[in-house]
Design an enzyme around this catalytic site. Structure first.
Site, PDB file in Angstrom:
ATOM      1  CB  ILE A  12       9.395  -3.323  13.628  1.00 58.42           C
ATOM      2  CG1 ILE A  12       9.478  -3.064  15.126  1.00 58.42           C
ATOM      3  CG2 ILE A  12       8.155  -2.677  13.029  1.00 58.42           C
ATOM      4  CD1 ILE A  12      10.736  -3.568  15.788  1.00 58.42           C
ATOM      5  CB  SER A  34       0.974  -7.071   5.173  1.00 54.54           C
ATOM      6  OG  SER A  34       2.257  -6.529   5.076  1.00 54.54           O
ATOM      7  NE  ARG A  35       2.644  -2.904   0.070  1.00 48.80           N
ATOM      8  CZ  ARG A  35       3.606  -2.036  -0.187  1.00 48.80           C
ATOM      9  NH1 ARG A  35       3.411  -1.108  -1.096  1.00 48.80           N
ATOM     10  NH2 ARG A  35       4.748  -2.086   0.462  1.00 48.80           N
ATOM     11  CE  LYS A  88      11.797   4.845  15.606  1.00 49.03           C
ATOM     12  NZ  LYS A  88      12.824   4.091  14.765  1.00 49.03           N
ATOM     13  CG  ASP A 166      14.400   4.507  11.488  1.00 54.13           C
ATOM     14  OD1 ASP A 166      13.176   4.664  11.384  1.00 54.13           O
ATOM     15  OD2 ASP A 166      14.924   3.444  11.930  1.00 54.13           O
TER      16      ASP A 166
HETATM   17  P1  NAP Z   1       9.962  -2.735   6.796  1.00 54.19           P
HETATM   18  O1  NAP Z   1      10.167  -4.158   7.213  1.00 54.19           O
HETATM   19  O2  NAP Z   1      10.766  -2.225   5.651  1.00 54.19           O
HETATM   20  O3  NAP Z   1       8.447  -2.418   6.468  1.00 54.19           O
HETATM   21  C1  NAP Z   1       7.352  -2.924   7.202  1.00 54.19           C
HETATM   22  C2  NAP Z   1       6.218  -3.274   6.252  1.00 54.19           C
HETATM   23  O4  NAP Z   1       5.539  -2.092   5.842  1.00 54.19           O
HETATM   24  C3  NAP Z   1       6.664  -3.919   4.965  1.00 54.19           C
HETATM   25  O5  NAP Z   1       6.886  -5.280   5.144  1.00 54.19           O
HETATM   26  C4  NAP Z   1       5.540  -3.609   4.008  1.00 54.19           C
HETATM   27  O6  NAP Z   1       4.625  -4.681   4.023  1.00 54.19           O
HETATM   28  C5  NAP Z   1       4.911  -2.347   4.600  1.00 54.19           C
HETATM   29  N1  NAP Z   1       5.174  -1.233   3.709  1.00 54.19           N
HETATM   30  C6  NAP Z   1       6.360  -0.781   3.255  1.00 54.19           C
HETATM   31  N2  NAP Z   1       6.199   0.248   2.421  1.00 54.19           N
HETATM   32  C7  NAP Z   1       4.876   0.458   2.345  1.00 54.19           C
HETATM   33  C8  NAP Z   1       4.077   1.369   1.617  1.00 54.19           C
HETATM   34  N3  NAP Z   1       4.619   2.299   0.825  1.00 54.19           N
HETATM   35  N4  NAP Z   1       2.737   1.306   1.781  1.00 54.19           N
HETATM   36  C9  NAP Z   1       2.183   0.384   2.591  1.00 54.19           C
HETATM   37  N5  NAP Z   1       2.894  -0.530   3.284  1.00 54.19           N
HETATM   38  C10 NAP Z   1       4.226  -0.487   3.153  1.00 54.19           C
HETATM   39  O7  NAP Z   1      10.215  -1.740   8.023  1.00 54.19           O
HETATM   40  P2  NAP Z   1      10.426  -2.033   9.569  1.00 54.19           P
HETATM   41  O8  NAP Z   1      11.877  -2.201   9.844  1.00 54.19           O
HETATM   42  O9  NAP Z   1       9.493  -3.064  10.054  1.00 54.19           O
HETATM   43  O10 NAP Z   1      10.062  -0.583  10.133  1.00 54.19           O
HETATM   44  C11 NAP Z   1       8.722  -0.108  10.136  1.00 54.19           C
HETATM   45  C12 NAP Z   1       8.600   0.983  11.173  1.00 54.19           C
HETATM   46  O11 NAP Z   1       8.975   0.448  12.442  1.00 54.19           O
HETATM   47  C13 NAP Z   1       9.518   2.182  10.918  1.00 54.19           C
HETATM   48  O12 NAP Z   1       8.859   3.378  11.246  1.00 54.19           O
HETATM   49  C14 NAP Z   1      10.677   1.943  11.859  1.00 54.19           C
HETATM   50  O13 NAP Z   1      11.291   3.136  12.285  1.00 54.19           O
HETATM   51  C15 NAP Z   1       9.997   1.239  13.021  1.00 54.19           C
HETATM   52  N6  NAP Z   1      10.902   0.383  13.789  1.00 54.19           N
HETATM   53  C16 NAP Z   1      11.751  -0.482  13.164  1.00 54.19           C
HETATM   54  C17 NAP Z   1      12.647  -1.237  13.918  1.00 54.19           C
HETATM   55  C18 NAP Z   1      13.609  -2.215  13.276  1.00 54.19           C
HETATM   56  O14 NAP Z   1      14.440  -2.805  13.988  1.00 54.19           O
HETATM   57  N7  NAP Z   1      13.559  -2.462  11.982  1.00 54.19           N
HETATM   58  C19 NAP Z   1      12.669  -1.103  15.321  1.00 54.19           C
HETATM   59  C20 NAP Z   1      11.739  -0.258  15.928  1.00 54.19           C
HETATM   60  C21 NAP Z   1      10.868   0.484  15.153  1.00 54.19           C
HETATM   61  P3  NAP Z   1       3.938  -5.189   2.649  1.00 54.19           P
HETATM   62  O15 NAP Z   1       4.943  -4.986   1.535  1.00 54.19           O
HETATM   63  O16 NAP Z   1       3.622  -6.606   2.913  1.00 54.19           O
HETATM   64  O17 NAP Z   1       2.730  -4.317   2.495  1.00 54.19           O
END
Ligand code: NAP
Length: 304
Positions: A12, A34-35, A88, A166
Site C-alpha cells: 500500500i 522499512s526493514r 486501516k 481486512d
Molecule cells: P504488506 O505489503 O504485507 O506490508 C507492508 C510493509 O510492512 C512490509 O513491506 C514490511 O516492510 C512491513 N512489515 C510487515 N510486517 C512487519 C512487522 N512485523 N514489523 C514491522 N514491519 C512490518 O501490507 P500492505 O498490503 O501494504 O498493507 C499494510 C496495511 O495497509 C494493512 O493494514 C492493510 O489493511 C492496509 N491497506 C492495504 C491495502 C492493499 O491493497 N494491500 C489497501 C489499503 C490499505 P519491511 O519488511 O520492509 O519492514
C-alpha cells in the site's frame, strides 16, 4: 511543506502513499523506515529508533505496516513528539488505539486513524442524500479474490490480520459514515479455513435490517457494493464507494480510487494545523463484535 516519513514500505505504501505524497501540496516525503523496502531518492532507515533519533526535522510519520506491529511504532513516534497517521485498521485491538489516542492528547499531538474508503468519490454525496431519509434496509456485498489483492501476505490469516475483515472493514467504514443512525451487530457467521487463524468469509446481521456478505474467494468480477432501501428511494454505492446510483440511475462519482489517499493526506494536514486528532473506531468495533459474537464454521484449507 511539512516533512513526513513513511514506515513499512510494502504494497500500500508503494501503490498509494508514495504517489499521494509526491503530489501533496502539504507534505514532502523525507525519509522511509522499512526493514527491506525503500523509495528511490528518499533517505532510507531500517530501524525506527535510529530514524527518530537522527531526524528530528521529520515531524510526521505515516505507518503503513500491517496492524499487528503498528502499536509499538505509533507509541514510540508519539513519545518522540511526532504526529502519527495510521493505515486501516488502526491497530490490532481497540484498547491499544484508545491508549494511543490518550497519549496523543496528553502530548498535544495529532493522531489520525484513516479510513481510505470514506474518501471514495461517492461517499460524501451518499451521506448527504441519506441524511433526511428513513432507512428500511441495507446490504453490503464485498466479495473479492484474496490471491489477487494480497498475494502471499500470510499476515492477513494470522492473529490481528482480521482475514476477510481486512477488506470488509472498508465497507463498514463507509456504512458507519453514511447511515443516518448507528446500527449494532446481532448475529455473525464466520468461515475459517481449517489451517488458518482468521475468517475467509463472513455473513453479518445488524439491527435495522442491515446485512453484510464478505467473501475472499471470489474469482472473476469483484464486487464492492452497498445498497440502501429507504422510504424515499433506493441508493446503491458501487466500486467501493466510488460510484453512486439513485433509483438505478447514475448520480455521482467516478470509477477510480486514486483520489482517496491524496484526500487522506489533505485531511492530515488540516488536523495538524487545527491541533486535533481524528480516531473513529466504529468500523473496528463492528469487527470486534463479529469476532466476539460469531458462529465459527470450518471450511477447507486455504493456500496462496
Ligand atoms: P504488506 O505489503 O504485507 O506490508 C507492508 C510493509 O510492512 C512490509 O513491506 C514490511 O516492510 C512491513 N512489515 C510487515 N510486517 C512487519 C512487522 N512485523 N514489523 C514491522 N514491519 C512490518 O501490507 P500492505 O498490503 O501494504 O498493507 C499494510 C496495511 O495497509 C494493512 O493494514 C492493510 O489493511 C492496509 N491497506 C492495504 C491495502 C492493499 O491493497 N494491500 C489497501 C489499503 C490499505 P519491511 O519488511 O520492509 O519492514
Amino acid at each position: 511543506m511539512t516533512r513526513i516519513a513513511l514506515v513499512g514500505i510494502g504494497k500500500i505504501a508503494l501503490d498509494q502513499h508514495v504517489p499521494a505524497l509526491n503530489a501533496s501540496p502539504d507534505f514532502t516525503l523525507s525519509a522511509t523506515v522499512s526493514r527491506k523496502g525503500s523509495v528511490e531518492g528518499v533517505p532510507a532507515f531500517t530501524d525506527f529508533a535510529t530514524f527518530l533519533a537522527e531526524r528530528p526535522d521529520v515531524t510526521v510519520v505515516s505507518l503503513c505496516m500491517p496492524p499487528a506491529p503498528r502499536f509499538d511504532y505509533a507509541h514510540a513516534a508519539l513519545m518522540a513528539g511526532r504526529h502519527v497517521m495510521l493505515e486501516k485498521p488502526p491497530g490490532a485491538t481497540l484498547s491499544e488505539v484508545h491508549a494511543l489516542e490518550a497519549l496523543a492528547r496528553a502530548k498535544g499531538l495529532t493522531l489520525y486513524a484513516t479510513w481510505h474508503s470514506r474518501m471514495a468519490h461517492a461517499v460524501a454525496p451518499a451521506k448527504a442524500w441519506l441524511k433526511d431519509k428513513t432507512v428500511q434496509s441495507a446490504h453490503i456485498t464485498w466479495r473479492e479474490d484474496v490471491r489477487k489483492w494480497h498475494p502471499g501476505q500470510d499476515w492477513v490469516f494470522e492473529p490481528a490480520g482480521m482475514g476477510v475483515f481486512d477488506p470488509g472493514i472498508n465497507a463498514l467504514s463507509i456504512l458507519t459514515e453514511i447511515l443516518p443512525a448507528p446500527v449494532h451487530l446481532k448475529k455473525a457467521r464466520l468461515e475459517f479455513p481449517a489451517n488458518r487463524q482468521t475468517p475467509i468469509g463472513a455473513q453479518l446481521t445488524f439491527s435495522g435490517n442491515v446485512t453484510a456478505d464478505f467473501d475472499w474467494r471470489q474469482t472473476g468480477p469483484q464486487t464492492w457494493d452497498i445498497t440502501v432501501q429507504t422510504q424515499q428511494g433506493h441508493l446503491a454505492l458501487r466500486m467501493g464507494g466510488n460510484v453512486l446510483e439513485l433509483d438505478g440511475q447514475p448520480a455521482a462519482g467516478e470509477n477510480t480510487i486514486m483520489g482517496e489517499y491524496p484526500a487522506l493526506y489533505a485531511r492530515m494536514a488540516q488536523l495538524i494545523a487545527a491541533h486535533q486528532s481524528e480516531v473513529d473506531l466504529s468500523p473496528m468495533t463492528h469487527v470486534a463484535d463479529a469476532l466476539t459474537l460469531g458462529e465459527r464454521i470450518t471450511v477447507e484449507d486455504f493456500h496462496f
